[in-house]
Motif scaffolding. Structure first.
Motif, PDB file in Angstrom:
ATOM      1  N   SER A  41       0.828  -1.214   0.000  1.00 46.99           N
ATOM      2  CA  SER A  41       0.000   0.000   0.000  1.00 46.99           C
ATOM      3  C   SER A  41       0.855   1.255   0.000  1.00 46.99           C
ATOM      4  CB  SER A  41      -0.936  -0.006   1.208  1.00 46.99           C
ATOM      5  OG  SER A  41      -0.201   0.071   2.416  1.00 46.99           O
ATOM      6  N   VAL A  42       1.992   1.179   0.650  1.00 46.12           N
ATOM      7  CA  VAL A  42       2.857   2.349   0.724  1.00 46.12           C
ATOM      8  C   VAL A  42       3.361   2.747  -0.647  1.00 46.12           C
ATOM      9  CG1 VAL A  42       4.880   3.334   1.802  1.00 46.12           C
ATOM     10  CG2 VAL A  42       3.565   1.599   3.015  1.00 46.12           C
ATOM     11  N   SER A  43       3.802   1.762  -1.423  1.00 45.23           N
ATOM     12  CA  SER A  43       4.344   2.122  -2.728  1.00 45.23           C
ATOM     13  C   SER A  43       3.249   2.533  -3.699  1.00 45.23           C
ATOM     14  CB  SER A  43       5.197   0.995  -3.312  1.00 45.23           C
ATOM     15  OG  SER A  43       4.737  -0.267  -2.903  1.00 45.23           O
ATOM     16  N   LEU A  44       2.021   2.108  -3.435  1.00 53.00           N
ATOM     17  CA  LEU A  44       0.943   2.532  -4.325  1.00 53.00           C
ATOM     18  C   LEU A  44       0.527   3.975  -4.074  1.00 53.00           C
ATOM     19  CD1 LEU A  44      -1.452  -0.516  -4.654  1.00 53.00           C
ATOM     20  CD2 LEU A  44       0.353   0.269  -6.171  1.00 53.00           C
ATOM     21  N   LEU A  45       0.630   4.393  -2.834  1.00 46.48           N
ATOM     22  CA  LEU A  45       0.109   5.701  -2.454  1.00 46.48           C
ATOM     23  C   LEU A  45       0.709   6.860  -3.236  1.00 46.48           C
ATOM     24  CD1 LEU A  45      -0.510   6.082   1.324  1.00 46.48           C
ATOM     25  CD2 LEU A  45      -1.870   6.930  -0.561  1.00 46.48           C
ATOM     26  N   SER A  46       1.969   6.719  -3.631  1.00 48.02           N
ATOM     27  CA  SER A  46       2.641   7.858  -4.252  1.00 48.02           C
ATOM     28  C   SER A  46       2.130   8.146  -5.649  1.00 48.02           C
ATOM     29  CB  SER A  46       4.146   7.608  -4.299  1.00 48.02           C
ATOM     30  OG  SER A  46       4.406   6.366  -4.880  1.00 48.02           O
ATOM     31  N   SER A  47       1.344   7.248  -6.192  1.00 53.04           N
ATOM     32  CA  SER A  47       0.926   7.499  -7.566  1.00 53.04           C
ATOM     33  C   SER A  47      -0.581   7.364  -7.760  1.00 53.04           C
ATOM     34  CB  SER A  47       1.654   6.525  -8.503  1.00 53.04           C
ATOM     35  OG  SER A  47       1.483   5.195  -8.072  1.00 53.04           O
ATOM     36  N   TRP A  94       8.925  10.239 -10.715  1.00 57.79           N
ATOM     37  CA  TRP A  94       9.015   8.785 -10.597  1.00 57.79           C
ATOM     38  C   TRP A  94       9.919   8.385  -9.438  1.00 57.79           C
ATOM     39  CZ3 TRP A  94      14.144   7.747 -11.244  1.00 57.79           C
ATOM     40  CH2 TRP A  94      14.888   8.693 -11.941  1.00 57.79           C
ATOM     41  N   SER A  95      10.875   9.245  -9.095  1.00 57.48           N
ATOM     42  CA  SER A  95      11.811   8.885  -8.024  1.00 57.48           C
ATOM     43  C   SER A  95      11.079   8.657  -6.712  1.00 57.48           C
ATOM     44  CB  SER A  95      12.867   9.968  -7.853  1.00 57.48           C
ATOM     45  OG  SER A  95      12.283  11.183  -7.424  1.00 57.48           O
ATOM     46  N   VAL A  96      10.010   9.401  -6.503  1.00 59.08           N
ATOM     47  CA  VAL A  96       9.265   9.262  -5.256  1.00 59.08           C
ATOM     48  C   VAL A  96       8.650   7.879  -5.129  1.00 59.08           C
ATOM     49  CG1 VAL A  96       7.458  10.252  -3.845  1.00 59.08           C
ATOM     50  CG2 VAL A  96       8.764  11.713  -5.373  1.00 59.08           C
ATOM     51  N   SER A  97       8.047   7.412  -6.220  1.00 59.71           N
ATOM     52  CA  SER A  97       7.395   6.106  -6.116  1.00 59.71           C
ATOM     53  C   SER A  97       8.410   4.973  -6.051  1.00 59.71           C
ATOM     54  CB  SER A  97       6.409   5.891  -7.264  1.00 59.71           C
ATOM     55  OG  SER A  97       6.794   6.561  -8.423  1.00 59.71           O
ATOM     56  N   LEU A  98       9.602   5.221  -6.541  1.00 61.20           N
ATOM     57  CA  LEU A  98      10.611   4.163  -6.460  1.00 61.20           C
ATOM     58  C   LEU A  98      11.174   4.028  -5.052  1.00 61.20           C
ATOM     59  CD1 LEU A  98      12.679   4.379  -9.766  1.00 61.20           C
ATOM     60  CD2 LEU A  98      10.798   2.876  -9.136  1.00 61.20           C
ATOM     61  N   LEU A  99      11.252   5.129  -4.353  1.00 62.11           N
ATOM     62  CA  LEU A  99      11.919   5.144  -3.051  1.00 62.11           C
ATOM     63  C   LEU A  99      11.341   4.160  -2.049  1.00 62.11           C
ATOM     64  CD1 LEU A  99      12.985   8.652  -1.889  1.00 62.11           C
ATOM     65  CD2 LEU A  99      14.208   6.500  -1.662  1.00 62.11           C
ATOM     66  N   ALA A 101       6.090  14.701   2.161  1.00 59.73           N
ATOM     67  CA  ALA A 101       5.696  15.914   1.447  1.00 59.73           C
ATOM     68  C   ALA A 101       5.819  15.722  -0.066  1.00 59.73           C
ATOM     69  CB  ALA A 101       6.549  17.097   1.901  1.00 59.73           C
ATOM     70  N   THR A 102       6.883  15.073  -0.505  1.00 67.16           N
ATOM     71  CA  THR A 102       7.033  14.888  -1.944  1.00 67.16           C
ATOM     72  C   THR A 102       6.031  13.853  -2.468  1.00 67.16           C
ATOM     73  OG1 THR A 102       8.770  13.230  -1.633  1.00 67.16           O
ATOM     74  CG2 THR A 102       9.463  15.504  -1.889  1.00 67.16           C
ATOM     75  N   ILE A 103       5.781  12.816  -1.669  1.00 64.03           N
ATOM     76  CA  ILE A 103       4.741  11.858  -2.057  1.00 64.03           C
ATOM     77  C   ILE A 103       3.415  12.561  -2.266  1.00 64.03           C
ATOM     78  CG2 ILE A 103       3.100  10.319  -0.955  1.00 64.03           C
ATOM     79  CD1 ILE A 103       4.883   8.338  -0.660  1.00 64.03           C
ATOM     80  N   THR A 104       3.027  13.353  -1.294  1.00 65.10           N
ATOM     81  CA  THR A 104       1.751  14.039  -1.380  1.00 65.10           C
ATOM     82  C   THR A 104       1.695  14.883  -2.636  1.00 65.10           C
ATOM     83  OG1 THR A 104       1.761  14.173   1.022  1.00 65.10           O
ATOM     84  CG2 THR A 104       0.187  15.549  -0.146  1.00 65.10           C
ATOM     85  N   ARG A 105       2.761  15.591  -2.871  1.00 66.82           N
ATOM     86  CA  ARG A 105       2.805  16.464  -4.015  1.00 66.82           C
ATOM     87  C   ARG A 105       2.646  15.716  -5.336  1.00 66.82           C
ATOM     88  NH1 ARG A 105       4.541  21.280  -6.475  1.00 66.82           N
ATOM     89  NH2 ARG A 105       3.130  21.078  -8.202  1.00 66.82           N
ATOM     90  N   THR A 106       3.445  14.683  -5.525  1.00 71.94           N
ATOM     91  CA  THR A 106       3.367  13.952  -6.788  1.00 71.94           C
ATOM     92  C   THR A 106       2.048  13.212  -6.909  1.00 71.94           C
ATOM     93  OG1 THR A 106       4.396  11.956  -5.881  1.00 71.94           O
ATOM     94  CG2 THR A 106       5.852  13.598  -6.827  1.00 71.94           C
TER      95      THR A 106
END
Lengths: 232, 232
Positions: A121-127, B120-125, B169-174
């Motif tokens: 779920s964590v990795s899904l949230l960012s997108s 994309w870097s955010v979702s990879l992290l 913060a960056t997750i939310t933004r993207t």
DNA sequence: ACCTGAACACCGTTCAAGT
DNA sequence: ACCTGAACACCGTTCAAGT
């Protein structure tokens, strides 16, 4: 891109009692709920890359293409699975009975635990967009902060800050789990390049929940409403 | 899983000057650097799902399988691309010249900007180990905090808290960028379900950098070293 | 209303081979 | 040391069709 909202028929309502009895020998009928539930199982077992329309259909005992009657596409399976996992079965005790600080800490710890139970779920949230369950949690967070005396002008900052902190903490946690020994591998490469974080053993410290709580305390100190100060 | 560290030949070093001159009419020779650079271009242009070994090879003017001599597999392309994007070209002014608070704010804002330049870097992290460039930034962060007087016992909490806040913060933004109109779509559904966050217009507030700074200020208030208090 | 199989245009990677 | 094509076991999704 976001235009095609047509395909997903709302259809979980069981009409009015007449229900054809499910044949006991075969799989129960396909349904959105069953699809989402099974998708979560599959994600738990195999991770993000393990979820495949074909594998999902196999688990459900149906043909692949049957899924597409209930669901727009694979993306929406992700969306549904994500939100389904974040439902908040509210705290049993009456809200407001205790200190707002511990209320918020409880809420965020529950949230954190829910996500860590399903690391994908964590990795899904960012997108992905924010589903209703996430919005409910944000609403509850906002309400609690507001009742605690946070000024309306400061509310968004407070909500997002706590959310940001929470999301980052779960990301960090799952990132370490998934990358496994790599932390150990990078730490002992002694001496030279990262003296400070090696001295503090940043990458070896695995008191995740303790760190989470202390950092949250610090953030709440900064966010706490005071008579004179507003978040300028 | 983490065992196979064999395949990636270190090979960016140009031996000793003898370099066969690159034929001007054809593509320059394949190299790890060129692969990573092109992967970043592709990710910037097409997102995580857009990166394909086949497409990558096309852009490089080579056969797909040529990539596999330089690189273990697709996973490692992600790892390399991610870390390559997070290099810190240090602040030109001498570090330590200014207030530690603004030093840290500058660092984190630069970090944030680097990641938002490559969403994309955010979702990879969330699913990958920490590369050397990330570790360097963590080291610098730790050093600055330590010099500012944060006790060693509190250092890990301070570092991870800032990191968590930043990542969230960056997750939310993207997440908002990628899900596009969905924010607008969920907000105006008037009245009923989320009164507080609708009143505060949480999902409409797009002063991202302002919110980021204010929340960071709050966090720094809580983390700031004080003579008597330690993060208990 | 609900489910299906065949087919299409893709994937990542192994392997055996070329220079 | 470096690059290649053919082949394998997969993908998500369209389409035309079945009940």
């Amino acid at each position: 891109m976001a235009a095609k909202r047509s395909g997903a028929q709302g259809k979980r309502s069981q009409r009015m009692g007449v229900e054809p009895p499910p044949q006991p020998n075969s799989e129960p009928a396909l349904s959105l709920d069953r699809i989402v539930l099974t998708a979560v199982e599959l994600l738990d077992a195999q991770g993000v890359d393990g979820l495949t329309m074909r594998r999902l259909a196999d688990r459900l005992g149906s043909g692949v293409m049957s899924l597409y009657w209930h669901v727009d596409n694979k993306e929406s399976v992700f969306d549904l699975a994500l939100d389904s996992v974040l439902g908040y079965r509210g705290s049993p005790q009456i809200v407001g009975a205790q200190d707002w600080r511990t209320e918020i800490i409880d809420m965020l710890e529950d949230w954190r635990a829910s996500m860590l139970r399903h690391p994908w779920s964590v990795s899904l949230l960012s997108s992905r967009a924010l589903g209703p369950n996430i919005l409910s949690r944000l609403e509850l967070l906002g309400k609690t902060l507001s009742r605690a005396g946070v000024a309306d002008a400061d509310l968004n900052v407070a909500i997002w800050s706590l959310w940001n902190y929470l999301m980052g903490a779960t990301i960090t946690r799952t990132s370490f789990d998934l990358s496994g020994g790599d932390r150990a591998a990078s730490q002992p490469r002694a001496g030279e390049p990262y003296p400070t974080i090696e001295r503090s053993r940043l990458l070896c410290d695995d008191d995740w929940i303790g760190i989470f709580r202390k950092g949250l305390d610090a953030l709440l100190v900064g966010l706490a409403p005071s008579q004179n100060r507003s978040l300028k």
